[in-house]
Write a protein that holds these residues in place. Structure first.
Motif, PDB file in Angstrom:
ATOM      1  N   ASP A 119      -3.763   9.027  -2.683  1.00  0.00           N
ATOM      2  CA  ASP A 119      -4.768   8.077  -3.168  1.00  0.00           C
ATOM      3  C   ASP A 119      -4.110   6.871  -3.803  1.00  0.00           C
ATOM      4  O   ASP A 119      -3.998   6.765  -5.019  1.00  0.00           O
ATOM      5  CB  ASP A 119      -5.712   8.754  -4.173  1.00  0.00           C
ATOM      6  CG  ASP A 119      -6.502   9.874  -3.533  1.00  0.00           C
ATOM      7  OD1 ASP A 119      -7.169   9.608  -2.511  1.00  0.00           O
ATOM      8  OD2 ASP A 119      -6.451  11.002  -4.040  1.00  0.00           O
ATOM      9  N   CYS A 121      -3.869   2.391  -3.507  1.00  0.00           N
ATOM     10  CA  CYS A 121      -4.842   1.304  -3.636  1.00  0.00           C
ATOM     11  C   CYS A 121      -4.633   0.344  -2.475  1.00  0.00           C
ATOM     12  O   CYS A 121      -3.507  -0.074  -2.201  1.00  0.00           O
ATOM     13  CB  CYS A 121      -4.637   0.587  -4.971  1.00  0.00           C
ATOM     14  SG  CYS A 121      -5.772  -0.788  -5.241  1.00  0.00           S
ATOM     15  N   THR A 126      -9.581  -4.598  -6.201  1.00  0.00           N
ATOM     16  CA  THR A 126     -10.565  -3.529  -6.347  1.00  0.00           C
ATOM     17  C   THR A 126     -10.369  -2.735  -7.623  1.00  0.00           C
ATOM     18  O   THR A 126     -11.209  -1.900  -7.965  1.00  0.00           O
ATOM     19  CB  THR A 126     -10.526  -2.557  -5.149  1.00  0.00           C
ATOM     20  OG1 THR A 126      -9.305  -1.817  -5.171  1.00  0.00           O
ATOM     21  CG2 THR A 126     -10.677  -3.300  -3.831  1.00  0.00           C
ATOM     22  N   LEU A 135     -11.077   2.457 -11.896  1.00  0.00           N
ATOM     23  CA  LEU A 135     -11.819   2.624 -10.665  1.00  0.00           C
ATOM     24  C   LEU A 135     -11.155   1.715  -9.635  1.00  0.00           C
ATOM     25  O   LEU A 135     -10.822   0.573  -9.947  1.00  0.00           O
ATOM     26  CB  LEU A 135     -13.262   2.174 -10.918  1.00  0.00           C
ATOM     27  CG  LEU A 135     -14.349   2.512  -9.951  1.00  0.00           C
ATOM     28  CD1 LEU A 135     -14.610   4.019  -9.959  1.00  0.00           C
ATOM     29  CD2 LEU A 135     -15.622   1.773 -10.339  1.00  0.00           C
ATOM     30  N   TRP A 136     -10.942   2.176  -8.398  1.00  0.00           N
ATOM     31  CA  TRP A 136     -10.323   1.363  -7.356  1.00  0.00           C
ATOM     32  C   TRP A 136     -10.675   1.928  -5.988  1.00  0.00           C
ATOM     33  O   TRP A 136     -11.235   3.009  -5.872  1.00  0.00           O
ATOM     34  CB  TRP A 136      -8.812   1.291  -7.538  1.00  0.00           C
ATOM     35  CG  TRP A 136      -8.089   2.556  -7.184  1.00  0.00           C
ATOM     36  CD1 TRP A 136      -7.508   2.872  -5.983  1.00  0.00           C
ATOM     37  CD2 TRP A 136      -7.885   3.698  -8.014  1.00  0.00           C
ATOM     38  NE1 TRP A 136      -6.960   4.132  -6.026  1.00  0.00           N
ATOM     39  CE2 TRP A 136      -7.177   4.658  -7.273  1.00  0.00           C
ATOM     40  CE3 TRP A 136      -8.237   3.995  -9.331  1.00  0.00           C
ATOM     41  CZ2 TRP A 136      -6.825   5.894  -7.791  1.00  0.00           C
ATOM     42  CZ3 TRP A 136      -7.881   5.234  -9.846  1.00  0.00           C
ATOM     43  CH2 TRP A 136      -7.178   6.160  -9.083  1.00  0.00           C
ATOM     44  N   VAL A 137     -10.308   1.186  -4.944  1.00  0.00           N
ATOM     45  CA  VAL A 137     -10.559   1.627  -3.576  1.00  0.00           C
ATOM     46  C   VAL A 137      -9.238   2.034  -2.931  1.00  0.00           C
ATOM     47  O   VAL A 137      -8.278   1.258  -2.899  1.00  0.00           O
ATOM     48  CB  VAL A 137     -11.247   0.518  -2.748  1.00  0.00           C
ATOM     49  CG1 VAL A 137     -11.444   0.976  -1.306  1.00  0.00           C
ATOM     50  CG2 VAL A 137     -12.583   0.139  -3.381  1.00  0.00           C
ATOM     51  N   SER A 138      -9.211   3.264  -2.435  1.00  0.00           N
ATOM     52  CA  SER A 138      -8.075   3.775  -1.675  1.00  0.00           C
ATOM     53  C   SER A 138      -8.495   3.885  -0.213  1.00  0.00           C
ATOM     54  O   SER A 138      -9.650   3.606   0.129  1.00  0.00           O
ATOM     55  CB  SER A 138      -7.640   5.146  -2.208  1.00  0.00           C
ATOM     56  OG  SER A 138      -8.533   6.153  -1.757  1.00  0.00           O
ATOM     57  N   GLY A 141     -11.529   6.221  -0.067  1.00  0.00           N
ATOM     58  CA  GLY A 141     -12.804   5.840  -0.668  1.00  0.00           C
ATOM     59  C   GLY A 141     -12.610   5.287  -2.068  1.00  0.00           C
ATOM     60  O   GLY A 141     -11.515   4.897  -2.458  1.00  0.00           O
ATOM     61  N   VAL A 142     -13.687   5.270  -2.850  1.00  0.00           N
ATOM     62  CA  VAL A 142     -13.638   4.783  -4.229  1.00  0.00           C
ATOM     63  C   VAL A 142     -13.117   5.907  -5.117  1.00  0.00           C
ATOM     64  O   VAL A 142     -13.646   7.014  -5.112  1.00  0.00           O
ATOM     65  CB  VAL A 142     -15.028   4.316  -4.707  1.00  0.00           C
ATOM     66  CG1 VAL A 142     -14.979   3.871  -6.162  1.00  0.00           C
ATOM     67  CG2 VAL A 142     -15.549   3.189  -3.818  1.00  0.00           C
ATOM     68  N   CYS A 143     -12.057   5.611  -5.888  1.00  0.00           N
ATOM     69  CA  CYS A 143     -11.382   6.616  -6.719  1.00  0.00           C
ATOM     70  C   CYS A 143     -11.538   6.288  -8.195  1.00  0.00           C
ATOM     71  O   CYS A 143     -11.780   5.136  -8.569  1.00  0.00           O
ATOM     72  CB  CYS A 143      -9.893   6.667  -6.386  1.00  0.00           C
ATOM     73  SG  CYS A 143      -9.527   7.129  -4.690  1.00  0.00           S
ATOM     74  N   THR A 154     -16.599   8.788  -3.647  1.00  0.00           N
ATOM     75  CA  THR A 154     -17.460   8.615  -2.479  1.00  0.00           C
ATOM     76  C   THR A 154     -17.394   9.793  -1.508  1.00  0.00           C
ATOM     77  O   THR A 154     -18.243   9.901  -0.625  1.00  0.00           O
ATOM     78  CB  THR A 154     -17.086   7.325  -1.732  1.00  0.00           C
ATOM     79  OG1 THR A 154     -15.674   7.331  -1.481  1.00  0.00           O
ATOM     80  CG2 THR A 154     -17.457   6.102  -2.541  1.00  0.00           C
TER      81      THR A 154
END
Length: 168
Positions: A119, A121, A126, A135-138, A141-143, A154
């Protein structure tokens, strides 16, 4: 570099005739006052230290000295850094596929811990702080993390996904 002599303000000439054995040996605290590396990205402050990334390294300043970037103040990562986020306990450094928690308050005390091997980024923009968590996007999904295990928020709703950055 070492202090050889103190010279009065306005003095225009000085002849250094002090033998090496006569030098006091006081190390000047400005000997490694370098500018930040060219191209430094993702500037983030934590515990009065500035962090920034360039390629697979995260450079950092001494505590309370944001304009000083010693050449050897950096941490290595296995691939290019894609973002840096801040938590109350330290910073999280992201590559495309991994996340690392960095804690401590200086080069002698920094510890680097792998949070996730999958996971990372996909885009620094993000990364957001939300109520003590990151909070970020990997790619998955959103982590989210608060410094502990990473959860893909997600996944329960969307199942396994594969995301790519739109604007890298």
């Amino acid at each position: 570099f070492s202090l050889v002599a103190e010279i009065a303000n306005g003095t225009t000439t000085y002849v250094d005739n002090v033998a090496d054995t006569g030098i006091i040996g006081t190390i000047l605290n400005s000997y490694d006052n370098a500018p930040p590396p060219t191209g430094l990205r993702y500037l983030t402050e934590s515990t009065a230290v500035l962090f920034g990334a360039l390629a697979d390294k995260v450079y950092f300043t001494p505590v309370g000295a944001p304009n000083v970037w010693p050449t050897f103040n950096f941490l290595d990562f296995p691939s290019e850094v894609t973002g840096i986020g801040r938590l109350s306990i330290g910073i999280v450094v992201f590559t495309r596929n991994q996340s690392f928690l960095i804690t401590g308050n200086g080069p002698e005390t920094f510890t680097q811990q792998l949070l996730s091997g999958s996971d990372g980024c996909i885009n620094h923009f993000t990364i957001k702080n939300m109520e003590g968590s990151l909070l970020w996007v990997s790619q998955q999904g959103v982590c989210i993390t608060n410094g502990g295990p990473i959860r893909v928020l997600t996944e329960p709703k969307l199942g396994p996904v594969s995301l790519d950055p739109v604007n890298a």
